[in-house]
Design a protein around this motif. Structure first.
Motif, PDB file in Angstrom:
ATOM      1  N   PRO A 277       0.830  -1.210   0.000  1.00 24.64           N
ATOM      2  CA  PRO A 277       0.000   0.000   0.000  1.00 24.64           C
ATOM      3  C   PRO A 277       0.867   1.264   0.000  1.00 24.64           C
ATOM      4  O   PRO A 277       1.904   1.304   0.660  1.00 24.64           O
ATOM      5  CB  PRO A 277      -0.764  -0.118   1.321  1.00 24.64           C
ATOM      6  N   ILE A 278       0.465   2.277  -0.762  1.00 26.29           N
ATOM      7  CA  ILE A 278       1.185   3.563  -0.767  1.00 26.29           C
ATOM      8  C   ILE A 278       0.170   4.709  -0.627  1.00 26.29           C
ATOM      9  O   ILE A 278      -1.034   4.471  -0.732  1.00 26.29           O
ATOM     10  CB  ILE A 278       2.008   3.798  -2.076  1.00 26.29           C
ATOM     11  N   ASP A 279       0.680   5.906  -0.445  1.00 22.67           N
ATOM     12  CA  ASP A 279      -0.117   7.135  -0.476  1.00 22.67           C
ATOM     13  C   ASP A 279      -1.123   7.219   0.680  1.00 22.67           C
ATOM     14  O   ASP A 279      -2.312   6.917   0.506  1.00 22.67           O
ATOM     15  CB  ASP A 279      -0.833   7.267  -1.834  1.00 22.67           C
ATOM     16  N   HIS A 280      -0.633   7.630   1.828  1.00 18.98           N
ATOM     17  CA  HIS A 280      -1.491   7.672   3.013  1.00 18.98           C
ATOM     18  C   HIS A 280      -1.727   9.077   3.553  1.00 18.98           C
ATOM     19  O   HIS A 280      -1.939   9.266   4.744  1.00 18.98           O
ATOM     20  CB  HIS A 280      -0.908   6.716   4.074  1.00 18.98           C
ATOM     21  N   GLY A 281      -1.688  10.041   2.639  1.00 21.00           N
ATOM     22  CA  GLY A 281      -1.910  11.433   3.036  1.00 21.00           C
ATOM     23  C   GLY A 281      -3.360  11.737   3.391  1.00 21.00           C
ATOM     24  O   GLY A 281      -3.641  12.662   4.141  1.00 21.00           O
ATOM     25  N   TYR A 282      -4.275  10.945   2.832  1.00 24.90           N
ATOM     26  CA  TYR A 282      -5.693  11.161   3.145  1.00 24.90           C
ATOM     27  C   TYR A 282      -6.214  10.052   4.050  1.00 24.90           C
ATOM     28  O   TYR A 282      -7.210   9.387   3.767  1.00 24.90           O
ATOM     29  CB  TYR A 282      -6.522  11.263   1.862  1.00 24.90           C
ATOM     30  N   ALA A 283      -5.512   9.851   5.148  1.00 30.90           N
ATOM     31  CA  ALA A 283      -5.931   8.872   6.153  1.00 30.90           C
ATOM     32  C   ALA A 283      -6.119   9.614   7.470  1.00 30.90           C
ATOM     33  O   ALA A 283      -5.875  10.821   7.551  1.00 30.90           O
ATOM     34  CB  ALA A 283      -4.878   7.785   6.285  1.00 30.90           C
ATOM     35  N   PHE A 284      -6.517   8.925   8.493  1.00 29.61           N
ATOM     36  CA  PHE A 284      -6.741   9.477   9.832  1.00 29.61           C
ATOM     37  C   PHE A 284      -7.721  10.651   9.843  1.00 29.61           C
ATOM     38  O   PHE A 284      -7.393  11.763  10.265  1.00 29.61           O
ATOM     39  CB  PHE A 284      -5.401   9.912  10.458  1.00 29.61           C
ATOM     40  N   PRO A 285      -8.966  10.399   9.384  1.00 28.87           N
ATOM     41  CA  PRO A 285      -9.966  11.467   9.458  1.00 28.87           C
ATOM     42  C   PRO A 285     -10.296  11.806  10.914  1.00 28.87           C
ATOM     43  O   PRO A 285     -10.130  10.956  11.801  1.00 28.87           O
ATOM     44  CB  PRO A 285     -11.184  10.839   8.769  1.00 28.87           C
ATOM     45  N   GLU A 286     -10.745  13.027  11.128  1.00 28.21           N
ATOM     46  CA  GLU A 286     -11.072  13.452  12.498  1.00 28.21           C
ATOM     47  C   GLU A 286     -12.465  12.995  12.924  1.00 28.21           C
ATOM     48  O   GLU A 286     -12.827  13.081  14.085  1.00 28.21           O
ATOM     49  CB  GLU A 286     -10.919  14.978  12.600  1.00 28.21           C
ATOM     50  N   GLU A 287     -13.254  12.572  11.942  1.00 29.92           N
ATOM     51  CA  GLU A 287     -14.582  11.999  12.227  1.00 29.92           C
ATOM     52  C   GLU A 287     -14.727  10.756  11.370  1.00 29.92           C
ATOM     53  O   GLU A 287     -14.294  10.747  10.216  1.00 29.92           O
ATOM     54  CB  GLU A 287     -15.711  12.961  11.803  1.00 29.92           C
TER      55      GLU A 287
END
Ligand SMILES: Nc1ncnc2c1ncn2[C@@H]1O[C@H](COP(=O)(O)OP(=O)(O)OP(=O)(O)O)[C@@H](O)[C@H]1O
Ligand SMILES: [Mg+2]
Length: 357
Positions: A277-287
């Motif tokens: 897996p690559i590209d984890h910039g849009y992970a860990f949402p606040e909700e």
């Protein structure tokens, strides 16, 4: 001479290597494609092949069939067979962990993991990380570069200043992708998922226009993967589920824990011995609310194995330590939302779509 008749030792990597070498010597793509097919069949039917080797052989066969030309089929199969030949690095392999990106991760820290995520605040933040050369890769909204460091190593560089200023995901603040890359790499190591190592660092850049004047910028420096994306290789998430079920579960678990909202087929690769897996910039949402349509491994319910449940329990048992490490990078709301997802999986024993509707 066929692939099978040239095998002297009954070792899977030898079978794959032999098919690879013969395909290289082929005079046409059509011939190369067939030589590789024979190699995959030999691997698939060998009783000593591991799940990973058989799975990759099946992927090579099925994706090769999907290709629109002999040339593309041969290319796809080359990649798959190369991946069988090179086993993935072991995560408990200390030399591997300590040497990525040329940094000794063990020095002065309790665990390698904390060193990596703590780089911004530890002595390495002023180390001599200098980009000697860079070239833009990918066509995404972020600026992503393949770079050569002064040390000679190849890496991926995603500078904060190359991230869009407008909010691309409702519950993920803009310009925080680099920290999220590092946080995802940290979690991947906790659960033993082979993802590229990522560090949040300040680098210097040799700027040719300014006569070697070194500029400084922050971003994520990420381990280079020698491979290609699922989209390029015509692999589907359902192929991974069918042929590499353990890998599917590992990726599903990972994406559920980090709350990844960007797992499309350009964001996982086949290379360096594995599915990565690559590209984890849009992970860990606040909700935990749905905010994209890119959930390749996380949009259906998957009962978890005992092994996965133990990994989740292990995370939970280290909640304080993990939270303390992550909060300075991604903030307490995102960390809280992560624990909510972990608790839900532990409670239900399954990975199911993690967002509330
Ligand atoms: N660690 C890596 N090793 C090798 N190649 C990589 C790596 N990370 C990214 N790439 C390549 O660069 C491309 C763009 O990288 P990435 O997906 O991380 O950035 P992005 O610009 O945010 O993408 P997008 O917005 O399209 O999802 C990938 O599709 C892949 O081909
Ligand atoms: Mg991408």
């Amino acid at each position: 001479m066929t692939v099978l008749s040239s095998i002297t030792q009954n070792k899977i990597s030898d079978i794959a290597k032999s098919a690879y070498d013969q395909a290289k010597k082929s005079s046409t793509y059509r011939e190369a494609r067939s030589r590789l097919r024979e190699g995959f069949e030999a691997v698939r039917d060998n009783s000593e092949a591991t799940e990973r080797e058989k799975g990759l052989a099946n992927l090579g066969l099925v994706c090769g069939h999907r290709a629109s030309s002999d040339q593309i089929a041969a290319h796809i199969r080359y990649r798959m067979i190369k991946t069988i030949i090179s086993p993935p690095p072991s995560l408990s392999d200390q030399p591997h962990l300590s040497s990525y990106l040329g940094l000794d991760l063990r020095q002065g820290c309790r665990t390698p993991l904390q060193t990596r995520i703590g780089m911004e605040v530890n002595p390495y933040s002023n180390s001599d990380l200098t980009i000697a050369h860079k070239e833009r890769i990918g066509d995404g909204v972020c600026h992503t570069y393949k770079v050569t460091l002064e040390s000679g190593e190849t890496a991926v560089w995603k500078p904060v200043k190359g991230e869009p200023a407008d909010r691309k995901r409702k519950y993920i603040p803009p310009k925080t992708g680099a920290e999220r890359e590092a946080a995802a790499s940290y979690i991947a190591d906790w659960i033993g998922c082979w993802a590229p190592k990522a560090v949040y660092v300040t680098v210097k850049e040799k700027n040719s226009f300014l006569h070697w004047k070194k500029s400084q910028e922050k971003g994520a420096l990420i381990q280079w993967i020698d491979g290609e994306t699922a989209s390029e290789l015509k692999v589907e998430p359902s192929d991974i589920r069918q042929y590499l079920p353990q890998k599917y579960e590992e990726l599903s678990l990972f994406d559920h824990i980090i709350g990844n909202t960007d797992r499309h087929k350009g964001n996982w690769m086949i290379g360096n011995g594995d599915v990565i897996p690559i590209d984890h910039g849009y992970a860990f949402p606040e909700e935990n609310l749905k905010q994209s349509k890119n959930y390749n491994f996380a949009d259906e319910t998957l009962p978890l194995s005992e092994k996965s449940k133990l990994k989740l329990q292990n995370l939970m048992d280290h909640k304080t330590e993990i939270s303390q490490t992550l909060i300075p990078f991604i903030g307490d709301k995102a960390v809280h939302a992560m624990w909510e997802r972990v608790a839900k999986m532990l409670e239900t024993g399954a990975a199911s779509p993690w967002w509330h509707t």
